[in-house]
Design a protein around this motif. Structure first.
Motif, PDB file in Angstrom:
ATOM      1  N   ASP A 376     -34.835  26.689 -35.936  1.00  0.00           N
ATOM      2  CA  ASP A 376     -35.706  27.048 -37.051  1.00  0.00           C
ATOM      3  C   ASP A 376     -35.609  28.565 -37.268  1.00  0.00           C
ATOM      4  O   ASP A 376     -35.605  29.323 -36.295  1.00  0.00           O
ATOM      5  CB  ASP A 376     -37.144  26.656 -36.722  1.00  0.00           C
ATOM      6  N   LEU A 378     -37.709  30.686 -38.118  1.00  0.00           N
ATOM      7  CA  LEU A 378     -38.849  31.374 -37.523  1.00  0.00           C
ATOM      8  C   LEU A 378     -38.681  31.495 -36.016  1.00  0.00           C
ATOM      9  O   LEU A 378     -38.994  32.535 -35.414  1.00  0.00           O
ATOM     10  CB  LEU A 378     -40.135  30.616 -37.861  1.00  0.00           C
ATOM     11  N   GLU A 379     -38.131  30.456 -35.399  1.00  0.00           N
ATOM     12  CA  GLU A 379     -37.968  30.452 -33.950  1.00  0.00           C
ATOM     13  C   GLU A 379     -36.953  31.494 -33.488  1.00  0.00           C
ATOM     14  O   GLU A 379     -37.160  32.164 -32.464  1.00  0.00           O
ATOM     15  CB  GLU A 379     -37.557  29.059 -33.472  1.00  0.00           C
ATOM     16  N   ARG A 382     -38.702  34.729 -33.380  1.00  0.00           N
ATOM     17  CA  ARG A 382     -39.651  34.834 -32.265  1.00  0.00           C
ATOM     18  C   ARG A 382     -38.940  35.154 -30.952  1.00  0.00           C
ATOM     19  O   ARG A 382     -39.481  35.840 -30.089  1.00  0.00           O
ATOM     20  CB  ARG A 382     -40.425  33.528 -32.121  1.00  0.00           C
ATOM     21  N   ASP A 409     -46.555  34.715 -36.285  1.00  0.00           N
ATOM     22  CA  ASP A 409     -47.416  33.555 -36.045  1.00  0.00           C
ATOM     23  C   ASP A 409     -48.465  33.424 -37.144  1.00  0.00           C
ATOM     24  O   ASP A 409     -48.798  32.309 -37.568  1.00  0.00           O
ATOM     25  CB  ASP A 409     -48.105  33.682 -34.683  1.00  0.00           C
ATOM     26  N   ALA A 412     -47.017  31.900 -40.308  1.00  0.00           N
ATOM     27  CA  ALA A 412     -46.602  30.508 -40.093  1.00  0.00           C
ATOM     28  C   ALA A 412     -47.789  29.559 -40.070  1.00  0.00           C
ATOM     29  O   ALA A 412     -47.650  28.366 -40.398  1.00  0.00           O
ATOM     30  CB  ALA A 412     -45.820  30.397 -38.789  1.00  0.00           C
ATOM     31  N   GLU A 413     -48.965  30.060 -39.684  1.00  0.00           N
ATOM     32  CA  GLU A 413     -50.134  29.201 -39.543  1.00  0.00           C
ATOM     33  C   GLU A 413     -50.821  28.895 -40.870  1.00  0.00           C
ATOM     34  O   GLU A 413     -51.627  27.965 -40.951  1.00  0.00           O
ATOM     35  CB  GLU A 413     -51.127  29.851 -38.583  1.00  0.00           C
ATOM     36  N   TYR A 449     -38.520  33.172 -44.338  1.00  0.00           N
ATOM     37  CA  TYR A 449     -39.302  34.130 -43.558  1.00  0.00           C
ATOM     38  C   TYR A 449     -38.525  35.439 -43.457  1.00  0.00           C
ATOM     39  O   TYR A 449     -37.292  35.461 -43.442  1.00  0.00           O
ATOM     40  CB  TYR A 449     -39.568  33.603 -42.144  1.00  0.00           C
ATOM     41  N   ARG A 620     -43.814  35.220 -45.562  1.00  0.00           N
ATOM     42  CA  ARG A 620     -43.239  33.909 -45.862  1.00  0.00           C
ATOM     43  C   ARG A 620     -43.241  33.740 -47.373  1.00  0.00           C
ATOM     44  O   ARG A 620     -44.273  33.911 -48.028  1.00  0.00           O
ATOM     45  CB  ARG A 620     -44.062  32.785 -45.227  1.00  0.00           C
TER      46      ARG A 620
END
Length: 761
Positions: A376, A378-379, A382, A409, A412-413, A449, A620
């Motif tokens: 991903d 985003l991953e 991170r 984070d 993403a939330e 992102y 995002r």
């Protein structure tokens, strides 16, 4: 003692001071269209100025004949480079003397009794040109003919860190291009010059750097600086320093030659030709990573097109190089970066200069890496983000808060917006707008992102200093500081500082001019930090003057007294006195300076502590793309930003929204196009800016308030970093929607069209 308590009983005060969100004092006049801009200035006996600009991007001047212009009735002065005693004092000439190096470069100027007469007279000036081949490809600048006595290379900055032979298990490469973006200020350049009896001149300009403009103008006019006064007037909002030196100096020269006040208002076309914009860039990247997506090595080549003159290219290149990896940890880095001259329009400062170009490239590379590893997007970010205490590729430790993981984070939330087909009443918002030609079935949604960073204040040894005076008389205070409010809200902030420190509700901000002590340019968030710091220190000195006699009367130290909600109270609550009562009959004042800790130039390996502090932002973006037409609509942008401390939450949100809108322009619309060095679209019709219909809902997921201990109030710059990150986030979303590489900004429609394979049979 009891009567002291009774004096404040029932007293209330409106919310003021730091942490509140008061309305800007200039908000209503600007909204109503009654705010006095520089174009509204007037003086008795006024003449009008007009500039003759080169129609060629590169030519030798063989001769200038001004006789026809001088003979025109109503003309009072005609000037050329020969009339400037300080012509050779800098890299960029005020008026071209022997060679013109870019389209629209000033060659001569006229002052006349009517604007039409001035423009006609300027057109009558005959310039004999020998056309020269323009050099417009920055990659050809290295071996092309020298365009300037200083050569074509403005700066080469290599950066080397770690093992230069390191290789990762996974390697991704990309080539990225960023176009030429114009600041497109709300108001075009305008000003008034008035000759003084001592042979000097007074300039009324929408300047963002009064002392810098005064010093440069005085040098070119051959005058002592104290004979040039600059009054900052009606700044319409600026996203960069206004760097067109020729405008100020030509205006002053016409006033001195004619002996009359001279006003000049540039047309929008002239404005596009006159001021510097964002550096076009070409960036080649290679990222090495291990099988888990951890960065092993980043290699990059960065080329900035500085245009005809140096301006801020060296500073922009430093940011592009230092932030080439982004807010990520990578042990091995190899970057070569160059800024070169061409015959294209000059480039200079613009929100996040240098950092924006690199952000687009390094975030695109992270998307490529995620796709290659099946992670991903985003991953993969991170797994590589930096934190407080980590080092930049320049070797400088990031000692300020760096909550990058927290920012990612937070965005993403936040729940994603609803799909258009789930809300039939909003299907007109699909790409193409109401009644668009597109087929809703061809629309694809993408989510992208991005995270980025900018430095605050000047870099590489820049001496940042600002001075402020706070004067209190009776129930009101006055702040004297030459910090221009160019839209960043400094005037409001200064008022809040004094309200917080002194408890005085009525605070007047004096008009800015160069007779005041130096405060420096309005750029890179410096006035919040440096000028705000000077105002706070001066206010604290006044506070001590106010409280010292009261503390002495009650036999306690000043430190045991506090000011809040308009009253002075003691630590034990026994003393309670309204500030206005304590100030009655008094006039107190103090002057203070603020100078942040020094920085140093980057060395021959790109190493050094070049920056005072850094701000971070994560974003995002959600877009809808018509994959047949290439039309893109930004649906939603969610932002989490590292602000240090929210001094004015309402203003912070406004500035983030404005920066996102500018970033969307960078990503999809804004492109000052040239052909052979000639600007093709110097108008607000041809140069497309985002409107309210192009700007999506901007949601603030989180403002991280982890104070920077070395910054004034712990606050960080706000406006630049969202403008840096938004283009990369939008590009990532388009990439996700189409599956295409998206390597250019602004993204042309053809780069968002998904090819259709051949029909079988």
């Amino acid at each position: 003692m009891t009567d002291q308590l009774d004096r404040t009983e029932g007293a209330t005060a409106p919310p003021t001071g730091l942490g509140s969100s008061p309305l800007r004092t200039d908000a209503l006049p600007k909204a109503l269209g009654i705010y006095p801009y520089a174009a509204d200035l007037w003086a008795e006996g006024l003449l009008w100025g007009s500039v003759l600009r080169s129609p060629h991007p590169h030519a030798r001047i063989l001769g200038i004949d001004t006789s026809a212009a001088l003979a025109l009735p109503g003309v009072h002065a005609v000037v050329t480079a020969a009339d400037l005693p300080g012509q050779d004092g800098g890299d960029r000439p005020v008026l071209a003397a022997e060679v013109v190096r870019h389209h629209g470069e000033p060659v001569a100027a006229v002052a006349a009794d009517h604007p039409d007469t001035a423009r006609l007279a300027a057109s009558l000036i005959l310039v004999e040109y020998q056309l020269l081949e323009p050099l417009t490809d920055p990659e050809q600048a290295f071996n092309g003919p020298a365009l300037h006595p200083n050569g074509n290379l403005l700066r080469h900055l290599p950066l080397r860190r770690g093992d230069q032979e390191a290789v990762g298990e996974v390697v991704v490469e990309g080539l990225y291009q960023v176009g030429r973006q114009d600041p497109a200020p709300i108001g075009a350049e305008a000003g008034l010059a008035v000759p003084r009896p001592d042979g000097g001149v007074e300039l009324h300009l929408s300047s963002t750097d009064p002392h810098g403009d005064r010093e440069r103008a005085a040098a070119r006019l051959g005058l002592d600086p104290d004979r040039v006064r600059l009054v900052a007037t009606g700044v319409p909002g600026a996203t960069a320093d206004r760097e067109d030196l020729s405008f100020q100096v030509v205006l002053a020269l016409l006033a001195l030659r004619s002996g009359r006040p001279v006003k000049m208002v540039l047309t929008r076309e002239e404005s596009f030709q006159a001021h510097a914009g964002r550096h076009p860039a070409l960036l080649r990247y290679r990222h090495h990573a291990d099988a888990q997506g951890k960065l092993v090595k980043v290699e990059a080549q960065i080329l900035l097109d500085g245009g005809a003159y140096a301006d801020a290219s060296a500073e922009s290149l430093a940011a592009a190089t230092a932030f080439a990896v982004g807010p990520y940890i990578c042990p091995n880095v190899s970057v070569d970066a160059w800024a070169v001259r061409t015959n294209n329009p000059p480039a200079g400062r613009m929100r996040g200069e240098g950092a924006m170009q690199s952000c687009f490239a390094h975030e695109s590379q992270l998307d490529l890496l995620a796709a290659r590893l099946g992670l991903d997007p985003l991953e993969v970010r991170r797994r590589n983000v930096m934190a407080t205490g980590d080092a930049l590729p320049t070797g400088q430790a990031v000692t300020c808060p760096a909550p990058v993981a927290e920012l990612l984070d937070a965005v993403a939330e936040v729940p994603l917006p609803a799909l258009p087909l789930d809300e039939p009443d909003t299907d007109w918002l699909l790409p193409g707008g109401p009644g668009g030609a597109g087929d809703p079935a061809a629309v694809r949604r993408g989510i992208g992102y991005a995270v980025g960073m900018v430095h605050m204040l000047g870099a590489e040894g820049t001496d940042e200093v600002s001075t402020a005076t706070v004067r209190v008389s009776g129930d009101h205070a006055t702040v004297i500081c030459a910090a221009v409010d160019a839209g960043q809200g400094f005037a409001t902030l200064a008022r809040q500082i004094v309200q917080s420190v002194l408890g005085v509700s009525e605070v007047y901000i004096a008009p800015v001019d160069s007779d005041q002590s130096i405060a420096g340019p309005s750029a890179r968030g410096r006035h919040t930090w440096v000028s705000g710091g000077a105002v706070e220190r001066a206010a604290l000195m006044v506070r001590h003057q106010l409280l010292a006699p009261i503390a002495a009367d009650f036999g306690m130290s000043v430190e045991l007294l506090s000011i809040a909600d308009g009253k002075i109270t003691s630590y034990d609550g026994v003393l309670g006195m309204p500030v206005t009562e304590a100030l009655e009959g008094k006039e107190l004042w103090a002057t203070a300076q603020c100078r942040p800790h020094p920085t140093e130039p980057l060395d021959e390996a790109g190493q050094g502590d070049a920056f005072v502090s850094i701000a971070f932002c994560a974003m995002r973006a959600v877009v809808d793309v018509d994959i047949e037409l290439g039309a893109v609509r930004v649906v939603d942008v969610t932002v989490a930003q590292d602000v240090g401390r929210a001094l004015n939450p309402g203003q912070i949100e406004d500035r983030i929204e404005a920066a996102v809108a500018q970033g969307i322009g960078t990503a999809l619309l804004e492109d000052l196009r040239t052909a052979g060095g000639v600007v093709l679209n110097p108008s607000l019709t041809g140069y497309r800016l985002p409107t309210s219909l192009d700007t999506p809902e901007v949601r603030i997921a989180k403002l991280v308030e982890e104070r920077d201990v070395v910054a004034t109030f712990g606050a960080k710059a706000v406006s630049a970093v969202p403008a840096v990150v938004a283009p990369a986030a939008v590009a990532a979303a388009v990439r996700a929607a189409t599956g295409l590489p998206v390597g250019r900004l602004p993204i042309p429609p053809q780069d968002a069209v998904v090819p259709v394979g051949p029909v079988a049979g």
